[in-house]
Design a protein around this motif. Structure first.
Motif, PDB file in Angstrom:
ATOM      1  N   ARG A  53       0.834  -1.213   0.000  1.00 17.04           N
ATOM      2  CA  ARG A  53       0.000   0.000   0.000  1.00 17.04           C
ATOM      3  C   ARG A  53       0.865   1.258   0.000  1.00 17.04           C
ATOM      4  N   ILE A  54       1.956   1.249   0.753  1.00 18.94           N
ATOM      5  CA  ILE A  54       2.866   2.399   0.787  1.00 18.94           C
ATOM      6  C   ILE A  54       3.484   2.613  -0.593  1.00 18.94           C
ATOM      7  N   MET A  55       3.886   1.542  -1.240  1.00 19.74           N
ATOM      8  CA  MET A  55       4.459   1.653  -2.587  1.00 19.74           C
ATOM      9  C   MET A  55       3.436   2.203  -3.570  1.00 19.74           C
ATOM     10  N   ASP A  56       2.191   1.760  -3.446  1.00 22.44           N
ATOM     11  CA  ASP A  56       1.130   2.312  -4.311  1.00 22.44           C
ATOM     12  C   ASP A  56       0.990   3.816  -4.097  1.00 22.44           C
ATOM     13  N   PHE A  57       1.042   4.242  -2.833  1.00 22.35           N
ATOM     14  CA  PHE A  57       0.932   5.666  -2.521  1.00 22.35           C
ATOM     15  C   PHE A  57       2.058   6.445  -3.197  1.00 22.35           C
ATOM     16  N   TRP A  58       3.298   5.981  -3.006  1.00 20.87           N
ATOM     17  CA  TRP A  58       4.436   6.703  -3.567  1.00 20.87           C
ATOM     18  C   TRP A  58       4.472   6.631  -5.088  1.00 20.87           C
ATOM     19  N   GLU A  59       4.022   5.537  -5.637  1.00 26.34           N
ATOM     20  CA  GLU A  59       3.953   5.449  -7.099  1.00 26.34           C
ATOM     21  C   GLU A  59       3.015   6.530  -7.639  1.00 26.34           C
ATOM     22  N   GLY A  60       1.870   6.702  -6.996  1.00 31.98           N
ATOM     23  CA  GLY A  60       0.926   7.737  -7.405  1.00 31.98           C
ATOM     24  C   GLY A  60       1.520   9.132  -7.289  1.00 31.98           C
ATOM     25  N   ARG A  61       2.242   9.361  -6.192  1.00 29.29           N
ATOM     26  CA  ARG A  61       2.881  10.676  -6.005  1.00 29.29           C
ATOM     27  C   ARG A  61       3.937  10.931  -7.071  1.00 29.29           C
ATOM     28  N   LEU A  62       4.737   9.904  -7.359  1.00 22.70           N
ATOM     29  CA  LEU A  62       5.784  10.065  -8.369  1.00 22.70           C
ATOM     30  C   LEU A  62       5.195  10.324  -9.754  1.00 22.70           C
ATOM     31  N   VAL A  63       4.118   9.628 -10.076  1.00 18.92           N
ATOM     32  CA  VAL A  63       3.453   9.848 -11.363  1.00 18.92           C
ATOM     33  C   VAL A  63       2.918  11.273 -11.428  1.00 18.92           C
ATOM     34  N   ALA A  64       2.286  11.727 -10.348  1.00 12.39           N
ATOM     35  CA  ALA A  64       1.721  13.082 -10.312  1.00 12.39           C
ATOM     36  C   ALA A  64       2.806  14.151 -10.434  1.00 12.39           C
ATOM     37  N   ASP A  65       3.993  13.858  -9.901  1.00 17.83           N
ATOM     38  CA  ASP A  65       5.100  14.823  -9.956  1.00 17.83           C
ATOM     39  C   ASP A  65       5.969  14.652 -11.203  1.00 17.83           C
ATOM     40  N   HIS A  66       5.556  13.777 -12.121  1.00 14.61           N
ATOM     41  CA  HIS A  66       6.304  13.524 -13.376  1.00 14.61           C
ATOM     42  C   HIS A  66       7.741  13.092 -13.101  1.00 14.61           C
ATOM     43  N   ALA A  67       7.899  12.170 -12.152  1.00 16.14           N
ATOM     44  CA  ALA A  67       9.229  11.660 -11.815  1.00 16.14           C
ATOM     45  C   ALA A  67       9.754  10.800 -12.972  1.00 16.14           C
ATOM     46  N   ARG A  68      11.023  10.443 -12.838  1.00 21.64           N
ATOM     47  CA  ARG A  68      11.642   9.609 -13.878  1.00 21.64           C
ATOM     48  C   ARG A  68      10.867   8.300 -14.039  1.00 21.64           C
ATOM     49  N   PRO A  69      10.562   7.916 -15.272  1.00 17.27           N
ATOM     50  CA  PRO A  69       9.827   6.670 -15.508  1.00 17.27           C
ATOM     51  C   PRO A  69      10.540   5.436 -14.958  1.00 17.27           C
ATOM     52  N   GLU A  70      11.871   5.446 -14.954  1.00 16.07           N
ATOM     53  CA  GLU A  70      12.630   4.296 -14.442  1.00 16.07           C
ATOM     54  C   GLU A  70      12.339   4.070 -12.958  1.00 16.07           C
ATOM     55  N   LEU A  71      12.275   5.166 -12.206  1.00 13.65           N
ATOM     56  CA  LEU A  71      11.990   5.063 -10.774  1.00 13.65           C
ATOM     57  C   LEU A  71      10.564   4.561 -10.541  1.00 13.65           C
ATOM     58  N   ILE A  72       9.625   5.075 -11.302  1.00 14.22           N
ATOM     59  CA  ILE A  72       8.222   4.634 -11.186  1.00 14.22           C
ATOM     60  C   ILE A  72       8.114   3.159 -11.521  1.00 14.22           C
ATOM     61  N   SER A  73       8.828   2.737 -12.564  1.00 13.36           N
ATOM     62  CA  SER A  73       8.787   1.339 -12.992  1.00 13.36           C
ATOM     63  C   SER A  73       9.360   0.408 -11.919  1.00 13.36           C
ATOM     64  N   ILE A  74      10.470   0.815 -11.312  1.00 10.36           N
ATOM     65  CA  ILE A  74      11.078  -0.004 -10.258  1.00 10.36           C
ATOM     66  C   ILE A  74      10.115  -0.167  -9.085  1.00 10.36           C
ATOM     67  N   LEU A  75       9.518   0.940  -8.682  1.00 11.60           N
ATOM     68  CA  LEU A  75       8.573   0.897  -7.565  1.00 11.60           C
ATOM     69  C   LEU A  75       7.353   0.038  -7.906  1.00 11.60           C
ATOM     70  N   HIS A  76       6.866   0.172  -9.134  1.00 14.43           N
ATOM     71  CA  HIS A  76       5.706  -0.610  -9.573  1.00 14.43           C
ATOM     72  C   HIS A  76       6.024  -2.112  -9.569  1.00 14.43           C
ATOM     73  N   ARG A  77       7.200  -2.475 -10.069  1.00 13.04           N
ATOM     74  CA  ARG A  77       7.592  -3.902 -10.093  1.00 13.04           C
ATOM     75  C   ARG A  77       7.775  -4.449  -8.688  1.00 13.04           C
ATOM     76  N   GLN A  78       8.336  -3.644  -7.792  1.00  6.02           N
ATOM     77  CA  GLN A  78       8.510  -4.091  -6.403  1.00  6.02           C
ATOM     78  C   GLN A  78       7.155  -4.349  -5.745  1.00  6.02           C
ATOM     79  N   ALA A  79       6.186  -3.451  -5.988  1.00 10.60           N
ATOM     80  CA  ALA A  79       4.844  -3.635  -5.422  1.00 10.60           C
ATOM     81  C   ALA A  79       4.186  -4.880  -6.011  1.00 10.60           C
TER      82      ALA A  79
END
Length: 92
Positions: A53-79
């Motif tokens: 659930r925490i990873m889902d939260f941060w993934e959403g925040r990173l997407v909203a802040d237009h973070a690097r796609p690589e970081l979003i992808s890593i977090l998504h795969r970990q979740a």
């Protein structure tokens, strides 16, 4: 109960010498009852669920802040990996 019910079922079987022999059919194994999870398993499951659930939260925040796609992808795969573990632990 008829006499046929008490007689073992016979089948043709190939032995180690590749000879066909008449053999008694092995009884069908009965499935074992599922066991209750241990306290440690329940605690690990709770930990995994909260972290997913925490990873889902941060993934959403990173997407909203237009973070690097690589970081979003890593977090998504970990979740996703945590959710796979959750399903395996929950199966018992």
């Amino acid at each position: 109960m008829s006499p046929a019910d008490s007689e073992p079922e016979m089948i043709l079987h190939t032995n180690s010498s590749n000879a066909v022999v008449l053999a008694e059919r092995s009884p069908t194994p009965t499935p074992s009852a599922p066991r209750a999870p241990t306290v440690s398993e329940l605690m690990a499951l709770d930990w995994m669920e909260s972290h997913a659930r925490i990873m889902d939260f941060w993934e959403g925040r990173l997407v909203a802040d237009h973070a690097r796609p690589e970081l979003i992808s890593i977090l998504h795969r970990q979740a996703a990996w945590l959710r796979l573990m959750i399903r395996e632990v929950a199966k018992g």
